[in-house]
Design an enzyme around this catalytic site. Structure first.
Site, PDB file in Angstrom:
ATOM      1  N   GLU A   1       0.785  -1.287  -0.093  1.00  0.00           N
ATOM      2  CA  GLU A   1      -0.070   0.337  -0.050  1.00  0.00           C
ATOM      3  C   GLU A   1       0.830   1.329  -0.095  1.00  0.00           C
ATOM      4  O   GLU A   1       2.021   1.040   0.196  1.00  0.00           O
ATOM      5  CB  GLU A   1      -1.061  -0.034   1.129  1.00  0.00           C
ATOM      6  CG  GLU A   1      -0.308  -0.097   2.602  1.00  0.00           C
ATOM      7  CD  GLU A   1      -1.130   0.582   3.536  1.00  0.00           C
ATOM      8  OE1 GLU A   1      -1.704   1.756   3.581  1.00  0.00           O
ATOM      9  OE2 GLU A   1      -1.308  -0.069   4.544  1.00  0.00           O
TER      10      GLU A   1
ATOM     11  N   LYS B   1      -3.847  -1.746  15.796  1.00  0.00           N
ATOM     12  CA  LYS B   1      -3.386  -1.113  16.655  1.00  0.00           C
ATOM     13  C   LYS B   1      -4.406  -0.712  17.776  1.00  0.00           C
ATOM     14  O   LYS B   1      -5.640  -0.614  17.444  1.00  0.00           O
ATOM     15  CB  LYS B   1      -2.932   0.375  16.613  1.00  0.00           C
ATOM     16  CG  LYS B   1      -1.294   0.500  15.806  1.00  0.00           C
ATOM     17  CD  LYS B   1      -0.940   1.699  15.489  1.00  0.00           C
ATOM     18  CE  LYS B   1       0.363   1.901  14.783  1.00  0.00           C
ATOM     19  NZ  LYS B   1       0.312   1.946  13.470  1.00  0.00           N
TER      20      LYS B   1
HETATM   21  N1  PSU Z   1      -3.048   1.706  10.823  1.00  0.00           N
HETATM   22  C1  PSU Z   1      -1.859   1.609  10.938  1.00  0.00           C
HETATM   23  N2  PSU Z   1      -1.027   2.109   9.848  1.00  0.00           N
HETATM   24  C2  PSU Z   1      -1.532   2.590   8.982  1.00  0.00           C
HETATM   25  C3  PSU Z   1      -3.107   2.815   8.562  1.00  0.00           C
HETATM   26  C4  PSU Z   1      -3.684   2.232   9.481  1.00  0.00           C
HETATM   27  O1  PSU Z   1      -1.474   0.925  12.015  1.00  0.00           O
HETATM   28  O2  PSU Z   1      -0.904   3.193   7.912  1.00  0.00           O
HETATM   29  C5  PSU Z   1      -3.341   3.057   7.256  1.00  0.00           C
HETATM   30  C6  PSU Z   1      -3.641   2.278   6.481  1.00  0.00           C
HETATM   31  O3  PSU Z   1      -3.669   2.630   5.099  1.00  0.00           O
HETATM   32  C7  PSU Z   1      -5.264   1.915   6.693  1.00  0.00           C
HETATM   33  C8  PSU Z   1      -5.828   3.030   6.898  1.00  0.00           C
HETATM   34  O4  PSU Z   1      -5.822   1.331   5.623  1.00  0.00           O
HETATM   35  O5  PSU Z   1      -4.620   3.677   7.615  1.00  0.00           O
HETATM   36  C9  PSU Z   1      -6.973   3.096   7.667  1.00  0.00           C
HETATM   37  O6  PSU Z   1      -7.732   4.399   7.635  1.00  0.00           O
HETATM   38  P1  PSU Z   1      -9.222   4.624   8.143  1.00  0.00           P
HETATM   39  O7  PSU Z   1      -9.148   4.023   9.533  1.00  0.00           O
HETATM   40  O8  PSU Z   1      -9.322   5.854   7.881  1.00  0.00           O
HETATM   41  O9  PSU Z   1     -10.065   3.547   7.367  1.00  0.00           O
END
Ligand code: PSU
Ligand code: MN
Length: 303
Positions: free
Chosen positions: A25, A160
């Site tokens: 990603e 996390k």
């Molecule tokens: N959690 C992490 N590292 C990340 C992300 C989430 O520990 O880099 C990033 C990833 O790209 C994930 C996104 O798909 O955040 C999720 O965002 P949201 O919670 O807004 O869907």
């Protein structure tokens, strides 16, 4: 082929010859780590996948094109631009593509573009999930919905505890997404190897991961599979220290009224700042660890 999609020549040659490919990603590059460590890490993860005998395909939207496989310059561009690049989830794709804009792909959009390209395995750090307090905010990451609908195996280090891990597992159970612990019965919590929550199945080899995913594909069940791979012991962090940082970050987010797509990048950046460079070093190591497992599994899937 999809007229919006560009598959890098090396990636399309590997796919045509049924050789292993691992998707990566790009939100982790633009929003997940600071420059220049983000670019260094992205290139190092690609090299690790090559060293393991697979082809890396870092995914992003560049000038409105859906890219499976980026050049060094494109990775550098995303890394330097950082949070100025749009964080692109499923709902963002139509407008970004129509405008010819750039976008950094989350787990959601990386899965979407990987599936369009025919890539079955994807390595990252952590996924989005059900946020704490989702009972009132309804903040549930689109990543979970994508795992429910798109057939890509996602190898991560768990989630996390900025999230409600228990509710995240409930959501995945409801949507029929198998949650596998690699060499563990317990869901890893990204910086730490343990969370107190059980995974659905423990699997100990890439061969068995591949066999389970193959069976899911063959049965036409749809949807992905979540492989959670604990951070190597030597890089895992003190749970008390990391949890204190998470609590502080959550309190600041509430105070500042952070919401929507800003929430996760805000929390990630604050946790990283509060814990200093240690959490960044751990973050890099767990991504490398996931890249190795994803490459090994992609190889098994090709056999
Ligand atoms: N959690 C992490 N590292 C990340 C992300 C989430 O520990 O880099 C990033 C990833 O790209 C994930 C996104 O798909 O955040 C999720 O965002 P949201 O919670 O807004 O869907
Ligand atoms: Mn959200």
């Amino acid at each position: 082929m999809n007229k919006y999609l560009d598959i890098a020549p090396e990636v399309s040659a590997a796919l045509a010859a049924s050789r292993p490919v691992v998707a990566l990603e790009s939100t982790i590059i633009s929003h997940g780590m600071p420059y220049p460590q983000n670019v260094e890490t992205a290139l190092r993860v690609e090299q690790t996948i090559r060293d393991c005998g697979a082809v890396p395909a870092t995914i992003a939207i560049i000038g409105g094109r859906l890219k499976a496989g980026l050049s060094r310059e494109e990775i550098e561009h995303l890394g330097r631009s950082g949070r100025a690049v749009a964080k692109a989830s499923r709902r963002d794709l139509p407008v970004l593509v129509a405008r010819g804009a750039d976008g950094a792909t989350t787990v959601t959009t990386t899965m979407i573009i990987a599936a369009m390209a025919g890539i079955k395995v994807f390595a990252t750090g952590g996924i989005g999930g059900v946020h704490r307090g989702a009972q009132t905010t309804m903040d549930i990451s689109a990543d979970l919905e994508e795992l429910a609908r798109t057939s890509v195996m996602v190898v991560c280090a768990g989630a996390k505890s900025i999230l409600d891990l228990g509710l995240t597992l409930e959501y995945l159970e409801t949507h029929g997404v198998p949650v596998i612990g690699y060499g563990t019965d317990e869901l890893p919590a990204f910086y730490t190897r343990r969370s107190g929550f059980k995974v659905d199945y423990r699997i100990d080899t890439p061969e068995e991961l591949a066999a389970a995913f193959r069976a899911k594909l063959d049965m036409g069940l749809g949807g992905g599979m979540l492989v959670t791979n604990p951070i190597p012991e030597e890089y895992s962090m003190d749970p008390e220290r990391i949890n204190a940082a998470i609590e502080q970050a959550l309190a600041e987010a509430a105070e500042q009224g952070i919401r929507g797509k800003e929430t996760t990048p805000f929390l990630l950046a604050r946790v990283k700042d509060i814990t200093g460079g240690d959490s960044l070093a751990s973050n890099i190591q767990l991504v490398l660890n996931n890249a190795r497992l994803a490459a090994a599994t992609a190889k098994c899937l090709c056999e």
